[in-house]
Design a protein around this motif. Structure first.
Motif, short mmCIF file in Angstrom:
data_model
loop_
_atom_site.label_atom_id
_atom_site.label_comp_id
_atom_site.label_asym_id
_atom_site.label_seq_id
_atom_site.Cartn_x
_atom_site.Cartn_y
_atom_site.Cartn_z
N LYS A 144 0.82 -1.21 0.00
CA LYS A 144 0.00 0.00 0.00
C LYS A 144 0.86 1.26 0.00
O LYS A 144 1.94 1.29 0.55
N ALA A 145 0.30 2.31 -0.63
CA ALA A 145 0.92 3.63 -0.62
C ALA A 145 -0.09 4.63 -0.08
O ALA A 145 -1.26 4.60 -0.48
N ALA A 146 0.33 5.48 0.82
CA ALA A 146 -0.47 6.61 1.28
C ALA A 146 0.13 7.85 0.62
O ALA A 146 1.33 8.09 0.72
N VAL A 147 -0.72 8.60 -0.07
CA VAL A 147 -0.23 9.74 -0.86
C VAL A 147 -0.98 11.00 -0.45
O VAL A 147 -2.22 11.01 -0.41
N ARG A 148 -0.21 12.05 -0.15
CA ARG A 148 -0.78 13.38 0.10
C ARG A 148 -0.30 14.26 -1.04
O ARG A 148 0.89 14.41 -1.27
N SER A 149 -1.27 14.80 -1.78
CA SER A 149 -0.94 15.62 -2.95
C SER A 149 -1.62 16.97 -2.87
O SER A 149 -2.73 17.08 -2.36
N THR A 150 -0.94 17.98 -3.40
CA THR A 150 -1.59 19.27 -3.60
C THR A 150 -2.10 19.30 -5.04
O THR A 150 -1.58 18.61 -5.91
N VAL A 151 -3.14 20.08 -5.25
CA VAL A 151 -3.71 20.22 -6.58
C VAL A 151 -3.55 21.68 -6.97
O VAL A 151 -4.13 22.57 -6.36
N GLU A 152 -2.73 21.90 -7.97
CA GLU A 152 -2.40 23.26 -8.40
C GLU A 152 -3.33 23.73 -9.51
O GLU A 152 -3.91 22.91 -10.24
N ARG A 153 -3.43 25.04 -9.62
CA ARG A 153 -4.17 25.71 -10.69
C ARG A 153 -5.66 25.43 -10.66
O ARG A 153 -6.31 25.29 -11.70
N ILE A 154 -6.18 25.33 -9.45
CA ILE A 154 -7.61 25.20 -9.24
C ILE A 154 -7.92 26.10 -8.04
O ILE A 154 -7.14 26.15 -7.09
N THR A 155 -8.99 26.81 -8.11
CA THR A 155 -9.30 27.76 -7.05
C THR A 155 -10.13 27.09 -5.96
O THR A 155 -11.18 26.51 -6.25
N SER A 156 -9.65 27.17 -4.75
CA SER A 156 -10.41 26.63 -3.63
C SER A 156 -11.52 27.60 -3.26
O SER A 156 -11.45 28.79 -3.60
N PRO A 157 -12.58 27.12 -2.59
CA PRO A 157 -13.71 28.00 -2.27
C PRO A 157 -13.32 29.28 -1.54
O PRO A 157 -13.80 30.36 -1.88
N GLY A 158 -12.43 29.21 -0.58
CA GLY A 158 -12.01 30.41 0.15
C GLY A 158 -10.88 31.15 -0.53
O GLY A 158 -10.54 32.27 -0.17
N GLY A 159 -10.25 30.51 -1.53
CA GLY A 159 -9.15 31.11 -2.24
C GLY A 159 -7.84 31.12 -1.45
O GLY A 159 -6.86 31.67 -1.90
N ASP A 160 -7.84 30.50 -0.27
CA ASP A 160 -6.67 30.54 0.60
C ASP A 160 -5.64 29.47 0.22
O ASP A 160 -4.61 29.76 -0.36
N ALA A 161 -5.94 28.26 0.57
CA ALA A 161 -4.98 27.16 0.40
C ALA A 161 -5.29 26.36 -0.85
O ALA A 161 -6.42 26.38 -1.36
N GLN A 162 -4.27 25.66 -1.34
CA GLN A 162 -4.47 24.77 -2.48
C GLN A 162 -5.29 23.56 -2.04
O GLN A 162 -5.12 23.06 -0.93
N PRO A 163 -6.17 23.07 -2.91
CA PRO A 163 -6.87 21.83 -2.60
C PRO A 163 -5.86 20.69 -2.42
O PRO A 163 -4.77 20.72 -2.99
N MET A 164 -6.27 19.69 -1.64
CA MET A 164 -5.40 18.55 -1.37
C MET A 164 -6.16 17.24 -1.57
O MET A 164 -7.37 17.18 -1.37
N LEU A 165 -5.42 16.22 -1.97
CA LEU A 165 -5.93 14.86 -2.07
C LEU A 165 -5.18 13.99 -1.08
O LEU A 165 -3.97 14.14 -0.89
N PHE A 166 -5.90 13.07 -0.46
CA PHE A 166 -5.32 12.09 0.44
C PHE A 166 -5.80 10.74 -0.06
O PHE A 166 -7.00 10.48 -0.11
N GLU A 167 -4.87 9.89 -0.48
CA GLU A 167 -5.25 8.61 -1.06
C GLU A 167 -4.45 7.47 -0.43
O GLU A 167 -3.29 7.65 -0.09
N ILE A 168 -5.10 6.34 -0.31
CA ILE A 168 -4.42 5.10 0.03
C ILE A 168 -4.69 4.16 -1.13
O ILE A 168 -5.83 3.97 -1.55
N LEU A 169 -3.62 3.61 -1.67
CA LEU A 169 -3.70 2.78 -2.86
C LEU A 169 -3.10 1.42 -2.57
O LEU A 169 -1.98 1.34 -2.06
N ARG A 170 -3.83 0.36 -2.90
CA ARG A 170 -3.28 -1.00 -2.76
C ARG A 170 -2.83 -1.46 -4.14
O ARG A 170 -3.59 -1.39 -5.10
#
Length: 127
Positions: free
Chosen positions: A74-100
């Motif tokens: 398994k891999a646990a992955v924390r990723s940022t998502v660039e060039r997309i506007t978050s609702p508050g415009g503050d922080a970049q959206p993030m993905l948290f995934e666990i992959l088998r």
């Protein structure tokens, strides 16, 4: 036992496919019955459809792995998502995934996200 490279290579390749819009090549990284818990589907077609909608809505979107942690198959992955506007415009959206990984391909995926606009939610993408 899977090696660190066996598990991290498909994760990195999947992000490359996403960022370059090579969705058919990403399909080859999944087992035929791969299970996506966030999408509630098996196989990669729903994932490919969701990616297509996402890049159409946000043409410059880019996924960048910040952390890849490996434990067995398994891999646990924390990723940022660039060039997309978050609702508050503050922080970049993030993905948290666990992959088998099974034989070098994705067999199962769990995930959560934070900071995405509602137009990028899995429910909206598959709607």
């Amino acid at each position: 036992m899977a090696t660190r490279e066996d598990v991290s290579a498909p994760v990195q390749r999947m992000q490359e496919c996403f960022d370059s819009w090579q969705f058919d090549q990403a399909a080859d990284l999944h087992t035929p019955g791969s299970l996506s818990h966030p999408l509630g589907t098996t196989g990669f077609e729903a994932g490919k459809d969701a990616w297509r909608v996402l890049v159409t809505r946000f043409p410059g979107i880019r996924v960048v792995a910040q952390d890849i942690l490996i434990d067995g198959d398994k891999a646990a992955v924390r990723s940022t998502v660039e060039r997309i506007t978050s609702p508050g415009g503050d922080a970049q959206p993030m993905l948290f995934e666990i992959l088998r990984i099974e034989n070098g391909r994705f067999a199962e995926m769990w995930g959560a996200s934070a900071g995405f606009p509602s137009s990028a939610s899995p429910e909206d993408l598959l709607g």
